[in-house]
Enzyme design. Sequence first.
Site, PDB file in Angstrom:
ATOM      1  N   ASP A 160       0.856  -1.185   0.000  1.00 50.83           N
ATOM      2  CA  ASP A 160       0.000   0.000   0.000  1.00 50.83           C
ATOM      3  C   ASP A 160       0.893   1.236   0.000  1.00 50.83           C
ATOM      4  O   ASP A 160       1.797   1.357   0.840  1.00 50.83           O
ATOM      5  CB  ASP A 160      -0.905   0.007   1.235  1.00 50.83           C
ATOM      6  CG  ASP A 160      -1.900   1.142   1.193  1.00 50.83           C
ATOM      7  OD1 ASP A 160      -2.979   0.958   0.600  1.00 50.83           O
ATOM      8  OD2 ASP A 160      -1.596   2.218   1.744  1.00 50.83           O
ATOM      9  N   ASN A 168      -3.051  12.973  -4.357  1.00 51.00           N
ATOM     10  CA  ASN A 168      -4.264  13.364  -5.089  1.00 51.00           C
ATOM     11  C   ASN A 168      -4.783  14.722  -4.605  1.00 51.00           C
ATOM     12  O   ASN A 168      -5.206  15.561  -5.412  1.00 51.00           O
ATOM     13  CB  ASN A 168      -5.347  12.304  -4.905  1.00 51.00           C
ATOM     14  CG  ASN A 168      -5.149  11.103  -5.806  1.00 51.00           C
ATOM     15  OD1 ASN A 168      -4.561  11.211  -6.879  1.00 51.00           O
ATOM     16  ND2 ASN A 168      -5.629   9.948  -5.380  1.00 51.00           N
ATOM     17  N   HIS A 173      -5.602  14.330  -9.461  1.00 48.04           N
ATOM     18  CA  HIS A 173      -5.706  12.905  -9.788  1.00 48.04           C
ATOM     19  C   HIS A 173      -4.829  12.511 -10.978  1.00 48.04           C
ATOM     20  O   HIS A 173      -4.417  11.351 -11.073  1.00 48.04           O
ATOM     21  CB  HIS A 173      -7.169  12.547 -10.068  1.00 48.04           C
ATOM     22  CG  HIS A 173      -8.008  12.532  -8.828  1.00 48.04           C
ATOM     23  ND1 HIS A 173      -8.023  11.476  -7.936  1.00 48.04           N
ATOM     24  CD2 HIS A 173      -8.859  13.464  -8.320  1.00 48.04           C
ATOM     25  CE1 HIS A 173      -8.846  11.740  -6.941  1.00 48.04           C
ATOM     26  NE2 HIS A 173      -9.372  12.948  -7.137  1.00 48.04           N
ATOM     27  N   ASP A 177      -2.477   9.366 -10.881  1.00 45.39           N
ATOM     28  CA  ASP A 177      -2.455   8.288 -11.877  1.00 45.39           C
ATOM     29  C   ASP A 177      -1.036   8.067 -12.402  1.00 45.39           C
ATOM     30  O   ASP A 177      -0.615   6.934 -12.645  1.00 45.39           O
ATOM     31  CB  ASP A 177      -3.393   8.621 -13.040  1.00 45.39           C
ATOM     32  CG  ASP A 177      -4.863   8.520 -12.647  1.00 45.39           C
ATOM     33  OD1 ASP A 177      -5.154   7.962 -11.573  1.00 45.39           O
ATOM     34  OD2 ASP A 177      -5.708   9.000 -13.424  1.00 45.39           O
ATOM     35  N   GLU A 203      -4.655   2.367  -4.345  1.00 46.34           N
ATOM     36  CA  GLU A 203      -3.199   2.456  -4.267  1.00 46.34           C
ATOM     37  C   GLU A 203      -2.584   1.176  -3.695  1.00 46.34           C
ATOM     38  O   GLU A 203      -1.429   1.186  -3.273  1.00 46.34           O
ATOM     39  CB  GLU A 203      -2.779   3.663  -3.414  1.00 46.34           C
ATOM     40  CG  GLU A 203      -3.144   3.574  -1.956  1.00 46.34           C
ATOM     41  CD  GLU A 203      -4.529   4.144  -1.629  1.00 46.34           C
ATOM     42  OE1 GLU A 203      -4.735   4.517  -0.463  1.00 46.34           O
ATOM     43  OE2 GLU A 203      -5.376   4.215  -2.545  1.00 46.34           O
TER      44      GLU A 203
END
Length: 282
Positions: A160, A168, A173, A177, A203
């Site tokens: 994680d 973000n 975003h 990405d 994530e």
Amino acid sequence: MRFYQATRWIFPRSYQLRLFTICFVAVHLPIVTFCIAEGVRGRWDWGIFLTLLAATLVGTGAALSAVAALLTPIAHATDLLRSFQRGERVPPVPEGGDDLVGQLLAGVARASAETTARITSLTDAAGKDMLTGLLNRRGFADVAARTLRADTPSAVALLDLDHFKSINDRFGHDEGDRVLTAFGRRLEEGLRRGDRAARWGGEEFAILMPGTQLEDAAEIIERLRLLLRIDSITDADRPPLTFSCGVTALRDYQSFSAAMAKADQALYDAKRGGRDRVESRA
């Protein structure tokens, strides 16, 4: 089509037998005509009759054999089309000439290639994450199931990204990405041949390491963690990207979901221990 429809009453379930019947009748027309002519004339020539009979029988056998051979590609094409309908993989289609049968075989070959390509594309899409190109959860589960059946010591890891939400929130975003895609690429580059990485969701990422003991798997993930700190995928003015990870063994006597639940517990331990660390559970 009219003649085909008009003759359907002749062996309605067998096109081959219908064609054989028409050929049989056509081949016997000379001898039938001879018999009628001899009856009208009131005389009978056995020499001519026997010659015609022998020629008719030989011609019938040759014609039926030739027709059967010519029908073989059509029967083969029909079998291939049935395979399409059953969703089976179609074997290579033989090449034909420039005639009608050749065009039929070429059409089946094109349909086979296009169908196979579509099936492959749909299969890949169903098992891959669209953003990172890694396996998705479904694809990863399928690979893990095959590994379990192989009955070899293996390990799974659940990773994680630490504080990913802040990326973000602060940078948008699109940047999030980009980081996810770059991290997925880093995983693929840092793993061994045979290891499989997946985007588990959001994530979170998962790694399958077939034929690997738990201790070795933890060391592999630890090297990835250290390399990511040294060579970060974020800009120099930002804190380096880190991840927390839980690793566990994948054994044949446990289900895949049980192994992932144990890896998730180890991941929770890593986060509770301060993040940017690897924890393992046997």
